[in-house]
Design an enzyme around this catalytic site. Structure first.
Site, short mmCIF file in Angstrom:
data_model
loop_
_atom_site.label_atom_id
_atom_site.label_comp_id
_atom_site.label_asym_id
_atom_site.label_seq_id
_atom_site.Cartn_x
_atom_site.Cartn_y
_atom_site.Cartn_z
N GLU A 15 -2.57 7.72 -6.73
CA GLU A 15 -2.36 7.03 -8.00
C GLU A 15 -3.28 7.60 -9.08
OE1 GLU A 15 -2.74 2.83 -7.15
OE2 GLU A 15 -0.88 2.81 -5.98
N ARG A 32 0.85 -1.19 0.00
CA ARG A 32 0.00 0.00 0.00
C ARG A 32 0.89 1.24 0.00
NH1 ARG A 32 -3.18 -3.21 -1.30
NH2 ARG A 32 -5.22 -3.71 -0.40
N HIS A 52 1.14 0.08 -10.18
CA HIS A 52 0.29 -0.80 -9.37
C HIS A 52 -0.03 -2.10 -10.14
CE1 HIS A 52 -2.82 -0.71 -5.88
NE2 HIS A 52 -2.42 -1.94 -6.12
#
Length: 306
Positions: A259, A230, A277
Site C-alpha cells: 500500500e 488484509r 484502505h
C-alpha cells in the site's frame, strides 16, 4: 507518570484520555523514523496505527518500553516476538472499528453490484451508459463470510437486512455460535463452491495467501470477492486473471499486498471497486480505537506492580 510516544496521529479523545491520567505525551505523528528512534530512548510506552513498522530495531531503541499499543485491529505491523523477548506488552483496539469495517464491506459490495463508480463517471463525462450497467440485487444471494469474529458477525447482521442467505467458515466458531446469527457453518471448500459473494474478515495468515488460483477455481463462475481485512490474504495476480477471464464477476478491494498498490494488476482489472484502505476511516471509528488503546495503556500503568 509515564512518557508515551505517539508515532502516528490518533484522535484527540485518545490523547485526552492519556493526559487526564497524568501521562506525558510526545507526539511524533508525521515525523521521520530517525526522530522516533531518538525519542524512544526515554519512552515507557509507544502508540502506533498501521503505517509505522515496529520492528526489532525500533523495539531495541526503547530500552525502557513497557507497552506498545496499536490503535486498530490486529498487530500485523508489530514484531510481537521481539516485544515478548524484551518483556514488552502489546495491545490493540479490536472493537473500535467493527461497525466501520462492516459498513465498508457493504459499501464495496453495493458499488460492485450496481456499477456505482462507472455510473458516476459516465454521468460526469456525458456518456450516460445506463444500458450497459445492469447490476444484481443482494436479496436471495448467498454470502460466504470467511472469518466469523466481531466484524464477520456484524456483516452477517447487515446481510440479514438485505435478505441474503449467510454461511461462514471459521475453525474456532461453533455451529451454535453461528446459528445465533442465523448463519450456517461450512468448510472453506464448501463455502467457496456455494457462495455468490465471498467476504474476508480474518487476520493475515503468513506468507501464503488464503485465496489463490486454486481457491478461485473452486468458486462459482461470476462470484464476487470482497476483502476489507488484509491484503496478503489474496493473490492479486490470480484475482486479476480471474476477473479478466470472467471466471469471477467482480471484486471490492479495500486492502492490498503493498500500500499504495503501485503496479498491482488489480489497478487495470475489470469489474473492480478499489479503495485506499478505508475500512476504519470514519470519524467514529478513529475516536473509538484511540480511546480503546489509550484506556488499556492507562490501566496498564495504573495497575500495581509486583
Amino acid at each position: 507518570m509515564a512518557r508515551i510516544v505517539v508515532a502516528e496521529a490518533i484522535a484527540d479523545a485518545g490523547l485526552s484520555t492519556l493526559q487526564a491520567a497524568g501521562h506525558e505525551i510526545v507526539n511524533l505523528a508525521g515525523k521521520p523514523r530517525e526522530a522516533l528512534l531518538s525519542a524512544l530512548a526515554g519512552a515507557d510506552a509507544l502508540i502506533v496505527r498501521s503505517q509505522v513498522q515496529v520492528d526489532a530495531a525500533l523495539i531495541a531503541a526503547g530500552p525502557q518500553l513497557k507497552i506498545i499499543g496499536r490503535a486498530g485491529v490486529g498487530i500485523d505491523n508489530i514484531d510481537a516476538k521481539a516485544a515478548e523477548r524484551a518483556n514488552i506488552r502489546v495491545v490493540n483496539a479490536p472493537n473500535g472499528n467493527t461497525i466501520a469495517a462492516a459498513e465498508q464491506t457493504f459499501a464495496l459490495l453495493l458499488a460492485v453490484a450496481r456499477h456505482v463508480p462507472r455510473g458516476d463517471a459516465s454521468v460526469r463525462s456525458g456518456a450516460w451508459i445506463r444500458g450497459e450497467l445492469k447490476g444484481f440485487e443482494l436479496k436471495g444471494k448467498r454470502l460466504g463470510i470467511i472469518g466469523f469474529g466481531r466484524i464477520g458477525q456484524a456483516v452477517a447482521k447487515r446481510a440479514a437486512a438485505f435478505e441474503m442467505e449467510v454461511v461462514a467458515s471459521d475453525p474456532v466458531v461453533t455451529a451454535q455460535q453461528a446459528a445465533a446469527f442465523g448463519v450456517k457453518l461450512q468448510t472453506l471448500d464448501q463455502l467457496l463452491a456455494d457462495s455468490d459473494i465471498i467476504s474476508l474478515h480474518l487476520p493475515a495468515l503468513g506468507d501464503a495467501p488464503l485465496i489463490g488460483a486454486a481457491e478461485i477455481a473452486k468458486m462459482k463462475r461470476g462470484a464476487v470477492l470482497l476483502n476489507v481485512a488484509r491484503g496478503s490474504l489474496v493473490d492479486e495476480v490470480a484475482l486479476a486473471a480471474a476477473l479478466t477471464s470472467g471466471a469471477l464477476g467482480g471484486a471490492g478491494i479495500d486492502v492490498f499486498a503493498a500500500e499504495p498498490p503501485v503496479g498491482s494488476p488489480l489497478l487495470t482489472a475489470p469489474h473492480t471497486v478499489l479503495a485506499p484502505h478505508l475500512g476504519a476511516q470514519t470519524v467514529d471509528a478513529q475516536i473509538a480505537v484511540a480511546v480503546e488503546v489509550a484506556e488499556q495503556i492507562v490501566d496498564f500503568f495504573a495497575a500495581p506492580r509486583a
